[in-house]
Write an enzyme that holds these catalytic residues in place. Structure first.
Site, mmCIF file in Angstrom:
data_model
loop_
_atom_site.group_PDB
_atom_site.id
_atom_site.type_symbol
_atom_site.label_atom_id
_atom_site.label_comp_id
_atom_site.label_asym_id
_atom_site.label_seq_id
_atom_site.Cartn_x
_atom_site.Cartn_y
_atom_site.Cartn_z
ATOM 1 C CB CYS A 2 1.427 -10.468 -0.816
ATOM 2 S SG CYS A 2 1.405 -10.235 0.890
ATOM 3 N N GLY A 28 4.289 -4.819 -1.900
ATOM 4 C CA GLY A 28 4.693 -5.154 -0.180
ATOM 5 C C GLY A 28 5.944 -4.494 -0.062
ATOM 6 C CG ASN A 102 -1.564 -11.350 -3.566
ATOM 7 O OD1 ASN A 102 -1.836 -10.934 -4.557
ATOM 8 N ND2 ASN A 102 -1.717 -10.589 -2.385
ATOM 9 N N GLY A 103 -2.993 -12.935 -0.963
ATOM 10 C CA GLY A 103 -4.786 -12.867 -0.681
ATOM 11 C C GLY A 103 -5.077 -12.730 0.847
ATOM 12 C CE1 TYR A 244 -2.242 3.631 -4.183
ATOM 13 C CE2 TYR A 244 -2.540 1.496 -3.003
ATOM 14 C CZ TYR A 244 -1.740 3.011 -3.303
ATOM 15 O OH TYR A 244 -0.522 2.960 -2.441
HETATM 16 P P1 AMP Z 1 -6.121 8.476 2.575
HETATM 17 O O1 AMP Z 1 -7.166 9.015 1.920
HETATM 18 O O2 AMP Z 1 -5.490 9.591 3.238
HETATM 19 O O3 AMP Z 1 -6.387 7.414 3.374
HETATM 20 O O4 AMP Z 1 -5.290 8.198 1.324
HETATM 21 C C1 AMP Z 1 -5.739 7.817 0.189
HETATM 22 C C2 AMP Z 1 -4.508 7.659 -0.810
HETATM 23 O O5 AMP Z 1 -3.721 6.561 -0.392
HETATM 24 C C3 AMP Z 1 -4.913 7.278 -2.132
HETATM 25 O O6 AMP Z 1 -5.011 8.354 -2.860
HETATM 26 C C4 AMP Z 1 -4.182 6.162 -2.583
HETATM 27 O O7 AMP Z 1 -3.038 6.671 -3.507
HETATM 28 C C5 AMP Z 1 -3.539 5.676 -1.400
HETATM 29 N N1 AMP Z 1 -4.148 4.446 -1.156
HETATM 30 C C6 AMP Z 1 -5.520 3.881 -1.526
HETATM 31 N N2 AMP Z 1 -5.781 2.653 -1.079
HETATM 32 C C7 AMP Z 1 -4.430 2.214 -0.334
HETATM 33 C C8 AMP Z 1 -4.205 1.123 0.271
HETATM 34 N N3 AMP Z 1 -4.921 0.028 0.616
HETATM 35 N N4 AMP Z 1 -2.929 1.181 0.982
HETATM 36 C C9 AMP Z 1 -2.020 2.245 0.851
HETATM 37 N N5 AMP Z 1 -2.413 3.395 0.091
HETATM 38 C C10 AMP Z 1 -3.562 3.350 -0.289
#
Ligand code: AMP
Length: 477
Positions: A2, A28, A102-103, A244
């Site tokens: 968030c 978010g 956030n948390g 990320y």
């Molecule tokens: P997947 O392995 O298909 O679940 O997607 C991984 C990709 O989603 C990664 O390369 C990130 O760029 C992105 N990602 C990583 N963690 C998250 C997250 N918590 N929520 C949304 N996207 C994420």
């Protein structure tokens, strides 16, 4: 996950809150909200969707006041219900309170039960309401804000970065382990406290510093007061913010995220060199890593996938065929950069493995000969209970698979994840100062059924205050 922001300024704050939320949009996309105090009462506006979809000029014009808080929501605790949209508002006698968080609390259920038994009524399923109940219950009993935050830090288990206005005063506090980021910046005529420094940049402000783990900040027209409510023996900053979640141009707990990712890219090459025609990012999450890999290896950086940046959440996908088409519209392979080529493909993380598999398939169907996958995080082995949206162990591709099995599953020619040691070195803080729960399955707080290394938290009374009648200079903070 968030984004939060609080602003106190000599002028109106609603547009500044809007710009700051815009800068935090990546944290978010489900809902956005702003609450301001106009001298008599709190005005609020919240809605589902992106910041630009929720607010327009007349709405922002109605949100009067020199002090306010804002929130963009990505649901972790609490379902997608309108009543879970933040900021949350509370009134008690002549106190008007708005709070954004956030948390994620890991003792949400027990605290909620306890407060329900004490007669409190809850209207949302968000853990933010529990924080607000612990806080306001103490205030109702006659305690000071400091004492109420003190109680929060004793009772809440998990991650919480909080911004709050009480009448015309802005408060913020961060959990004693500093799990989620929070920083303070100075603008020309006021102060901003936000999840990431990019919100400070958006207002043309200057980053002053991070809010310290366990610290309470009080920002008013009279000045700033910083009170260290609790001190942990060592913090537990979320490692995934660097991997990320945070924007690459954010400075999080002293490190520019872009530089961390670039260093990781170099280290990826040192750990797993390969001869290839080019090195390409998965846009945009892999870009900074890829630049590091290209610098380290001397292999040319060549984009092989172009991302359509205008594909919003509203893209219509009624059936499987349309969903398949959506992938092509979102990411277009550059055929002449791929045909017959050996490519190092770099991304930040593999969670379920679906994205990597799809992208590799797309690149192969456009003629790529070899795809050497390099990943900026170690294998993600365990879920996150502290605010990052991660699936269960069953859904995490690497939770019970060795790297070679993951490689086969995503159909890469070779696969390498960065080592934890190299990642920690790139971040530049001791391993023990980071939360690596998703990588190691060992968490910095107690979680039922999981292994933990709890930190010791000391509560201290010593505080210093600056009350100069004007805003204090950053050296004094
Ligand atoms: P997947 O392995 O298909 O679940 O997607 C991984 C990709 O989603 C990664 O390369 C990130 O760029 C992105 N990602 C990583 N963690 C998250 C997250 N918590 N929520 C949304 N996207 C994420």
């Amino acid at each position: 996950m968030c984004g939060i922001v609080g602003i106190l300024d000599a002028g109106e704050v609603s547009f500044s809150l809007y710009y700051a939320l815009y800068a935090l949009q990546h944290r978010g996309q489900e809902s956005a909200g702003i609450a301001t105090f106009d001298g008599a009462t709190i005005n609020k506006y919240r809605g589902e969707g992106l910041v630009a979809e929720v607010f327009d000029t007349p709405t922002l014009g109605r949100l009067k006041g020199h002090c306010g808080v804002g929130h963009v929501r990505y649901p972790t605790t609490g379902t997608n219900r309108p009543e879970n949209m933040q900021p949350f508002l509370f009134e008690f006698q002549d106190l008007h309170i708005a709070i954004a968080h956030n948390g994620n609390l890991v003792n949400y259920t027990e605290l909620r039960e306890e407060y329900e038994q004490r007669g409190q009524i809850f209207w949302s399923s968000s853990d933010t309401e529990v924080i607000a109940k612990v806080f306001t219950d103490e205030i109702r009993g006659g305690s000071s804000v400091e004492d109420a935050v003190h109680l929060c830090m004793r009772r809440l288990r998990g991650s919480y970065s909080v911004v709050m206005i009480i009448n015309g005063v802005l408060y913020s506090f961060r959990d004693p382990l500093g799990i989620k980021p929070l920083c303070i910046g100075k603008t020309r005529t006021g102060y901003i406290i936000a999840s990431e420094s990019v919100a400070v940049d958006a207002l043309g402000g200057t980053l002053v510093r991070d809010v310290r783990p366990g610290e309470l900040m009080r920002v008013s027209e009279e000045g700033i007061a910083c009170t260290q409510i609790a001190v942990a023996n060592c913090p537990a900053h979320c490692i995934f913010e660097y991997i990320y979640f945070s924007r690459a141009d954010a400075v999080v707990d002293g490190a520019l995220v872009y530089d961390v990712r670039r260093k990781i890219g170099r280290k990826l090459y040192e750990e797993a060199p390969v001869n290839a025609d080019s090195v390409a990012p998965v846009p945009d999450s892999g870009t900074a890593y890829t630049i590091g890999y290209a610098e380290g290896s001397g292999i040319p950086f060549v984009e092989c996938l172009m991302k359509n940046r205008y594909m919003g959440r509203t893209f219509i996908m009624p059936n499987q065929k349309a969903r398949e088409q959506a992938v092509r519209i979102k990411l277009n392979p550059v055929r002449s950069h791929l045909e017959g080529k050996s490519i190092v493909l770099v991304d930040d993380s593999i969670v379920r493995g679906t994205t990597s598999r799809r992208i590799i398939e797309l690149m192969r169907s456009s003629g790529a000969r070899e795809i050497h996958m390099r990943i900026g995080s170690p294998a993600i082995k365990a879920p996150c209970y502290l605010g990052v949206d991660m699936p269960t162990r069953e859904e995490l591709i690497a939770s019970n698979k060795a790297e070679n099995e993951v490689r086969k599953s995503i159909t890469a020619t070779t696969l390498h994840h960065i080592s934890i040691e190299a990642l920690v070195e790139a971040i530049g803080m001791p391993h023990g100062h980071l939360c690596t729960g998703c990588l190691t399955g060992c968490y910095p707080v107690q979680i039922e059924g999981e292994i933990d290394t709890p930190r010791a938290v000391n509560f201290v009374d010593g505080s210093f205050q600056t009350n100069l009648g004007t805003f204090v200079e950053e050296e004094d903070l």
